[in-house]
Design a protein around this motif. Structure first.
Motif, short mmCIF file in Angstrom:
data_model
loop_
_atom_site.label_atom_id
_atom_site.label_comp_id
_atom_site.label_asym_id
_atom_site.label_seq_id
_atom_site.Cartn_x
_atom_site.Cartn_y
_atom_site.Cartn_z
N ASP A 44 -3.28 -20.03 -2.89
CA ASP A 44 -4.04 -19.32 -3.91
C ASP A 44 -4.81 -20.33 -4.78
N VAL A 45 -6.14 -20.38 -4.60
CA VAL A 45 -6.95 -21.34 -5.33
C VAL A 45 -6.88 -21.09 -6.84
N ASP A 46 -6.95 -19.82 -7.25
CA ASP A 46 -6.86 -19.50 -8.68
C ASP A 46 -5.54 -19.98 -9.26
N GLU A 47 -4.45 -19.76 -8.55
CA GLU A 47 -3.13 -20.18 -9.01
C GLU A 47 -3.09 -21.70 -9.20
N ALA A 48 -3.66 -22.43 -8.26
CA ALA A 48 -3.67 -23.89 -8.35
C ALA A 48 -4.41 -24.34 -9.61
N ILE A 49 -5.57 -23.73 -9.90
CA ILE A 49 -6.35 -24.12 -11.07
C ILE A 49 -5.65 -23.72 -12.36
N LEU A 50 -5.03 -22.55 -12.37
CA LEU A 50 -4.34 -22.06 -13.57
C LEU A 50 -3.17 -22.95 -13.96
N LEU A 51 -2.49 -23.54 -12.97
CA LEU A 51 -1.23 -24.22 -13.25
C LEU A 51 -1.31 -25.75 -13.26
N ALA A 52 -2.14 -26.34 -12.43
CA ALA A 52 -2.01 -27.76 -12.13
C ALA A 52 -2.86 -28.67 -13.02
N ASP A 53 -2.40 -29.92 -13.14
CA ASP A 53 -3.21 -30.99 -13.73
C ASP A 53 -4.19 -31.54 -12.70
N ARG A 54 -3.75 -31.48 -11.42
CA ARG A 54 -4.55 -32.04 -10.34
C ARG A 54 -4.32 -31.20 -9.09
N VAL A 55 -5.41 -30.94 -8.35
CA VAL A 55 -5.30 -30.18 -7.11
C VAL A 55 -5.69 -31.09 -5.95
N ILE A 56 -4.81 -31.14 -4.95
CA ILE A 56 -5.05 -31.94 -3.76
C ILE A 56 -5.33 -31.01 -2.60
N VAL A 57 -6.40 -31.28 -1.88
CA VAL A 57 -6.73 -30.52 -0.67
C VAL A 57 -6.32 -31.34 0.54
N LEU A 58 -5.42 -30.77 1.33
CA LEU A 58 -4.90 -31.46 2.51
C LEU A 58 -5.61 -30.91 3.75
N GLU A 59 -5.98 -31.81 4.64
CA GLU A 59 -6.65 -31.41 5.87
C GLU A 59 -6.18 -32.32 7.00
#
Length: 266
Positions: free
Chosen positions: A192-207
């Protein structure tokens, strides 16, 4: 040859052991699910991990939790760590407070369970069996079970995915409140992208087992999807995940122009 070091870190008021991964590899057969990964999580930092299915998110979390091994590289984690999963994984024959202290051997175990359940708003459900708990209540018991161990690292594997929208909002607020109080480093795996932005200091995208991008979330708390800058970050992350989204400013102008036209043709 792999190396996993467990550090018994001092109290947060001094300095907590960071999470460090250096050239970590985990593979199944010929497939590298984690491919030479380097990652640092600072003391007390809240990090969210995004990625398509099969990108290595859960494998990474399981390795940090000690539930899976790595094939090579170095992985440095605090000894005091806990994990909360999508399913609460409660023992159905044990009351809520006994589920909280499952495997915990300390003299004041019940007192700790009561305190932890009180913190998550379940002081009135100490003696409840799992079958009598709602989905949100069961997940709060699982969260209390993690917090009662006073972790320096809290690992969350899509813990809110099965909850309804309103319960998820309440859980978001609760996890931020508890994070601020206990100050663990947190790694949240989510789709959930919105959840990541709402909660985190930093978001990491893994591929493909590697970090494709890291995005610092510098929005003030408490956050909501309507605040300035949120949609721009959302569009950026969705584009990184392969979902084409028009820039937030364009969308906002289009909405504004549409509103003007509606009024003009009143």
């Amino acid at each position: 040859m792999s190396s996993i070091d467990l550090l018994d870190a001092p109290k947060p008021a001094q300095s907590t052991a960071p999470v460090q991964l250096r050239n970590v590899v985990r593979q199944f057969g010929q497939q590298r699910v984690i491919d030479g990964l380097d990652l640092d999580i600072a003391p007390g930092e809240f990090v969210a991990l995004l990625g398509a299915s099969g990108s290595g998110k859960t494998t990474l979390l399981r390795s940090l939790a000690g539930l899976d091994s790595i094939d090579s590289g170095q992985l440095l984690v605090p000894k005091a760590r806990a994990a909360v999963f999508q399913e609460p994984r409660l023992m159905p024959w044990k009351r809520a407070w006994k589920n909280v202290i499952l495997g915990l051997r300390v003299p004041d175990a019940k007192a700790r369970a009561v305190q932890a359940l009180t913190e998550v708003g379940l002081a009135h459900r100490l003696d409840a069996y799992p079958a009598t708990l709602s989905g949100g209540e069961a997940q709060r018991v699982a969260l209390a079970r993690g917090l009662v161990r006073e972790p320096k690292l809290l690992l969350l594997d899509e813990p809110f995915a099965a909850l309804d929208a309103l319960t998820r909002i309440r859980m978001h607020r609760l996890i931020i409140e508890l994070w601020r109080k206990h100050t663990p480093a947190v790694l949240l795996v989510t789709h959930d992208v919105d959840e990541a932005i709402l909660l985190a200091d930093r978001v990491i995208v893994l591929e493909n087992g590697k970090i494709a991008e890291q995005v610092t979330i510098d929005l003030p708390r408490a956050r909501d999807t309507g605040q300035s800058g949120f949609q721009a970050i959302r569009a950026r992350l969705l584009n990184l995940l392969g979902v084409e989204v028009e820039p937030a400013a364009v969308a906002e102008r289009r909405t504004a122009n549409s509103t003007v036209r509606r009024f003009a043709h009143g």
